[in-house]
Design an enzyme around this catalytic site. Structure first.
Site, mmCIF file in Angstrom:
data_model
loop_
_atom_site.group_PDB
_atom_site.id
_atom_site.type_symbol
_atom_site.label_atom_id
_atom_site.label_comp_id
_atom_site.label_asym_id
_atom_site.label_seq_id
_atom_site.Cartn_x
_atom_site.Cartn_y
_atom_site.Cartn_z
ATOM 1 N N TYR A 1 0.833 -1.201 0.000
ATOM 2 C CA TYR A 1 0.000 0.000 0.000
ATOM 3 C C TYR A 1 0.874 1.260 0.000
ATOM 4 C CZ TYR A 1 -3.725 -3.270 1.245
ATOM 5 O OH TYR A 1 -4.613 -4.318 1.254
ATOM 6 N N CYS A 2 1.962 1.214 0.753
ATOM 7 C CA CYS A 2 2.893 2.342 0.792
ATOM 8 C C CYS A 2 3.559 2.541 -0.568
ATOM 9 C CB CYS A 2 3.955 2.120 1.865
ATOM 10 S SG CYS A 2 3.310 2.046 3.552
ATOM 11 N N ASN A 3 3.897 1.455 -1.238
ATOM 12 C CA ASN A 3 4.536 1.571 -2.537
ATOM 13 C C ASN A 3 3.585 2.155 -3.573
ATOM 14 O OD1 ASN A 3 7.045 0.572 -1.707
ATOM 15 N ND2 ASN A 3 6.366 -1.539 -1.953
ATOM 16 N N LEU B 1 3.571 5.819 -2.816
ATOM 17 C CA LEU B 1 4.790 6.473 -3.298
ATOM 18 C C LEU B 1 4.685 6.782 -4.788
ATOM 19 C CD1 LEU B 1 7.718 4.589 -1.502
ATOM 20 C CD2 LEU B 1 7.059 6.980 -1.208
#
Length: 221
Positions: free
Chosen positions: A86-88, A91
Site C-alpha cells: 500500500y505504501c509503494n 509512493l
C-alpha cells in the site's frame, strides 16, 4: 484511476485471492483496535507547531526541516516501509504529483522508520525523485503522535509472511507510524493533517494542490 481506487483494487485482490481468511481477520482486527484507541485523533493537527527534525536521506546526506521550510511550504508523508504494498502504491502517486507540488513552490519528503538502505531500494524501485528520509526508532513519527506498537498476533502474522521489521528498520521494537500526510507552512505551523489508522485508506496527493496554490498566492500577495 485515483490513489484510493488503486489501493482498493489491490486490497480486494489480496484479501480475496492471496491471503488466508485467518490472516485477513487478524489484520482487520488490528486496524479496528488502532482506530478504537483514538491515537489518530491525538496526533498533531491543524494549528500545531510541527516538530523540527534532521534526518538521513536515502541517497546520503542530512536533510533538515528548517532548510526545507526556508524554500517553501513542506509536505510530509509518513509511510510504513518498502515491504508494504500500500505504501509503494502511495509512493507512486506522490511521485506522479511531485512536479505539480513543486510548481507551487512547496517541498515534499517522505519519512519512514526503515533503514537508509531500504529507503534506497524503495526510491529505486518506485523511481522517486523527492527526498526519502529514514527516521531511526520512529522518533519523528513519535513527535507527531503517529508511532504505535503492533499487537502480538499481527507481529506473528508478519513474521509468517517474512516481514522482519527489526531487520528492515534496524529497530527491535516492532513499531510503525500510522500513514499520515501533513502540510507545514513556512512559519512551522501545520495547515493540513490527515492521519490514516487504516493503512489501506489514504488521500490522493493531488488534493493538496489547491491548498498549496493558496499558500503560494498568499506569499506573492
Amino acid at each position: 484511476m485515483s490513489l484510493q481506487d488503486k489501493l482498493d483494487a489491490f486490497k480486494a485482490d489480496f484479501e480475496s485471492k492471496k491471503a488466508p481468511r485467518q490472516a485477513v481477520e487478524i489484520m482487520h482486527r488490528a486496524t479496528a483496535e488502532l482506530i478504537a484507541s483514538g491515537q489518530a485523533d491525538r496526533a498533531l493537527g491543524v494549528g500545531a507547531v510541527a516538530p523540527s527534525f534532521t534526518l538521513v536521506e536515502a541517497d546520503g546526506g542530512l536533510v533538515s526541516s528548517a532548510d526545507l521550510l526556508a524554500r517553501g511550504p513542506l509536505v510530509l508523508s509518513f509511510y510504513r516501509g518498502v515491504w508494504c504494498p500500500y505504501c509503494n502504491i502511495e509512493l507512486g502517486a506522490l511521485q506522479e504529483t511531485w512536479p505539480a507540488i513543486n510548481a507551487t513552490g512547496a517541498q515534499l519528503v517522505s519519512i519512514s522508520p526503515q533503514s537508509p538502505a531500504n529507503g534506497r531500494k524503495a526510491k529505486r524501485d518506485k523511481q522517486v525523485t523527492f527526498p526519502m528520509l529514514s527516521d531511526p526508532n520512529g522518533e519523528v513519527a513519535s513527535a507527531f503522535g503517529l508511532r504505535f506498537r503492533l499487537p502480538d498476533d499481527l507481529i506473528a502474522l508478519y513474521k509468517s509472511f517474512g516481514v522482519d521489521l527489526p531487520a528492515v528498520n534496524e529497530d527491535p521494537s516492532w513499531t510503525l507510524p500510522m500513514p499520515a500526510r501533513f502540510v507545514i507552512r513556512r512559519d512551522g505551523i501545520i495547515v493540513y493533517a490527515e492521519v490514516s489508522p487504516d493503512y489501506t485508506i489514504r488521500p490522493d496527493p493531488a488534493g493538496l494542490l489547491p491548498l498549496l496554490t493558496r499558500l503560494q498566492n498568499a506569499v506573492a500577495a
